[in-house]
Write an enzyme that holds these catalytic residues in place. Structure first.
Site, PDB file in Angstrom:
ATOM      1  N   GLU A  32       0.800  -1.235   0.000  1.00  0.00           N
ATOM      2  CA  GLU A  32       0.000   0.000   0.000  1.00  0.00           C
ATOM      3  C   GLU A  32       0.831   1.283   0.000  1.00  0.00           C
ATOM      4  OE1 GLU A  32      -2.933   0.001   3.067  1.00  0.00           O
ATOM      5  OE2 GLU A  32      -3.893  -1.833   2.343  1.00  0.00           O
TER       6      GLU A  32
ATOM      7  N   GLU B 259      -5.256  -8.581   1.094  1.00  0.00           N
ATOM      8  CA  GLU B 259      -5.768  -8.294   2.448  1.00  0.00           C
ATOM      9  C   GLU B 259      -7.252  -7.952   2.361  1.00  0.00           C
ATOM     10  OE1 GLU B 259      -3.943  -5.189   4.784  1.00  0.00           O
ATOM     11  OE2 GLU B 259      -1.931  -5.913   4.304  1.00  0.00           O
TER      12      GLU B 259
HETATM   13  C1  GAL Z   1      -3.781  -2.315   5.789  1.00  0.00           C
HETATM   14  C2  GAL Z   1      -2.372  -2.654   6.216  1.00  0.00           C
HETATM   15  C3  GAL Z   1      -2.301  -3.734   7.255  1.00  0.00           C
HETATM   16  C4  GAL Z   1      -3.392  -3.662   8.283  1.00  0.00           C
HETATM   17  C5  GAL Z   1      -4.742  -3.408   7.674  1.00  0.00           C
HETATM   18  C6  GAL Z   1      -5.873  -3.181   8.662  1.00  0.00           C
HETATM   19  O1  GAL Z   1      -3.832  -1.047   5.258  1.00  0.00           O
HETATM   20  O2  GAL Z   1      -1.632  -3.080   5.101  1.00  0.00           O
HETATM   21  O3  GAL Z   1      -1.020  -3.706   7.796  1.00  0.00           O
HETATM   22  O4  GAL Z   1      -3.077  -2.835   9.294  1.00  0.00           O
HETATM   23  O5  GAL Z   1      -4.690  -2.297   6.825  1.00  0.00           O
HETATM   24  O6  GAL Z   1      -5.892  -1.889   9.102  1.00  0.00           O
END
Ligand code: GAL
Length: 471
Positions: free
Chosen positions: A191, A380
């Site tokens: 990201e 994710e």
């Molecule tokens: C994303 C990040 C993760 C995690 C997730 C939930 O942006 O890559 O490390 O924190 O959000 O907030």
């Protein structure tokens, strides 16, 4: 089998009548035999062992010492102690039925001076994790940069320094040479819009800067790094599957008033388009002349170069929520702000993030429409809730519903022709959630941060049952 009550969330969602939610029981097999199901973690959020075996501080160790920036003064010093408990934790991944494990490399563990000579103990740790994955039959997915720059490099300007690309190439080379004989799947950056904007423009993440000019420099450099990381891997790791991760959110204007529409377009440009478009060779998005001119005026060297282009084997998309945007003349630079989910009649998580699987479907389809993307993996997706123990169990129905509804949307995207190859749940276990400290719990496994005791939540058992149905 885990009992699941029909929750408030599913009820609210079905009122919005997403037809893909009503297509009968969800089966893992429907995703096809070569689909990758995994869980993701990251070094800063899980490893702990911050001062052990030669590791130097990262920007997060230093930022967390500042007053008032992290909820309840939480620090990433120990977190889940994955450094010492990785064997047990990987067993859990296996027991829950996942076939893939995504984790990141701590740059300051591998290169305590940021650059120069590698720290053997650091390399050994990641080697051990990789070897243990392979022993258990888990496919390792390695993220090279998940937001934890060595502090020594921050002192030289960090991502705003013109030297960052040289430092990053060196780091990638070291990792490719050390792990490339066993790791096939790589993710270059996690990201980039997150760490550049939160870290250098909004000051909400490490290194805590609020400086528009620096932010623009970091965008320029990170856009180069994601492509150059790809080139280094291509050269050094035969048969590597190379990707990089983008956060993405469907952006919805609050009203149809022109001011809200253009505010939404500006946020869309920043959140969804800023990094993928140069990577695909399309240059920086230029259709919002006003915003782009403002950016160029701030930083004259800010322009697209071919160094930002790379043909990735796959793109990692990370999605949690859609955003509703309204015009706000008082917000510097973007003149836009987010309309909170809790102020609207929609379901939301404990972080006030709207739950909307329909927007997940839309944003995946939209990225696919760019063309030039070979494969998409969802690297994710997940949700934080206020989990409570009841008779020794955590019945996190809302999280189960979140996963079910988002997996249904994913399947729909696949049916509509998107070449989707994987899905990673965020996250294996409760961990250090950046500025939210240990309060926001996203895990399939509960962690007691005083005792390090792990307790599988019902959502973890749900995943196990779901993946067991894979046949
Ligand atoms: C994303 C990040 C993760 C995690 C997730 C939930 O942006 O890559 O490390 O924190 O959000 O907030």
């Amino acid at each position: 089998m885990v009992e699941v009550e029909k929750s408030r969330i599913l009820e609210m969602l079905s009122e919005q009548s997403f037809s893909f939610l009503n297509q009968g029981p969800l089966k893992a097999a429907a995703f096809g035999p070569d689909f990758h199901f995994g869980v993701a973690i990251s070094a800063t959020q899980n490893e702990g062992a911050a001062t052990i075996d030669g590791r130097s501080p990262s920007i997060w160790d230093v930022y967390a010492r500042r007053k008032g920036v992290i909820r309840n003064k939480a620090k990433p010093t120990v977190t889940c102690d994955f450094y010492h408990r990785y064997k047990d934790d990987l067993l859990l991944v296996k027991a829950l039925g996942f076939s893939c494990f995504r984790f990141s490399i701590s740059w300051s563990r591998i290169l305590p001076d940021g650059t120069g000579k590698a720290n053997v103990a650091g390399i050994n740790f990641d080697n051990d994790v990789i070897n243990e994955c392979l022993r258990l039959g888990l496919i390792p997915f390695v993220t090279l940069y998940h937001w934890d720059l060595p502090q020594v490099l921050q002192q030289e300007g960090g991502w705003a320094s013109p030297l960052i690309n040289r430092w990053f190439r060196h780091f990638v080379k070291i990792c490719a040479k050390a792990f490339g004989n066993r790791v096939k799947y790589w993710l270059v950056l996690n990201e980039p819009v997150g760490f550049t904007s939160l870290g250098y423009m909004l000051g909400k993440h490490a290194p805590g800067k609020r400086n528009l000019e620096q932010f623009l420099k970091t965008v320029h450099h990170a856009a180069i790094a994601q492509a150059e990381g790809g080139h280094v891997l291509r050269e050094l790791v035969p048969n590597a599957q190379i990707g990089t991760c983008f956060s993405c959110s469907e952006i919805v204007p609050y009203t149809s008033k022109p001011a809200d529409l253009s505010a939404a377009r500006r946020i869309d440009l920043l959140i969804n388009r800023l990094f993928i478009e140069p990577l695909l060779g399309k240059g920086f998005p230029e259709d919002d002349k006003g915003l782009m001119d403002k950016m160029a005026r701030q930083n004259l060297s800010w322009r697209f170069t071919e160094r930002m282009q790379f043909d990735m084997d796959f793109i990692g998309l990370q999605n949690y929520f859609p955003l509703v945007i309204r015009h706000n003349p008082f917000m510097p630079f973007v003149q836009a702000s987010v309309v909170k989910a809790s102020s609207r009649k929609v379901p939301f998580t404990s972080l006030d993030w709207e739950i909307n699987p329909g927007s997940f479907l839309q944003i995946i389809k939209r990225f696919w429409k760019y063309g030039g993307i070979r494969e998409i993996m969802i690297t994710e997706n997940g949700a934080a809730f206020k989990d409570r123990f009841s008779q020794g169990r955590i019945n996190d129905t809302e999280r189960i519903d979140y996963f079910k509804s988002h997996l249904s949307a994913l399947l729909q995207a696949k049916k509509e022709g998107v070449n989707l190859k994987g899905y990673f749940a965020w996250t294996l276990m409760d961990n250090f959630e950046w500025a939210e400290g240990f309060d926001a719990r996203f895990g399939l496994v509960h962690v007691d941060f005083n005792t390090q005791l792990r307790t599988v939540k019902n959502s973890g058992y749900w995943w196990r049952d779901f993946l067991n149905s894979y046949s």
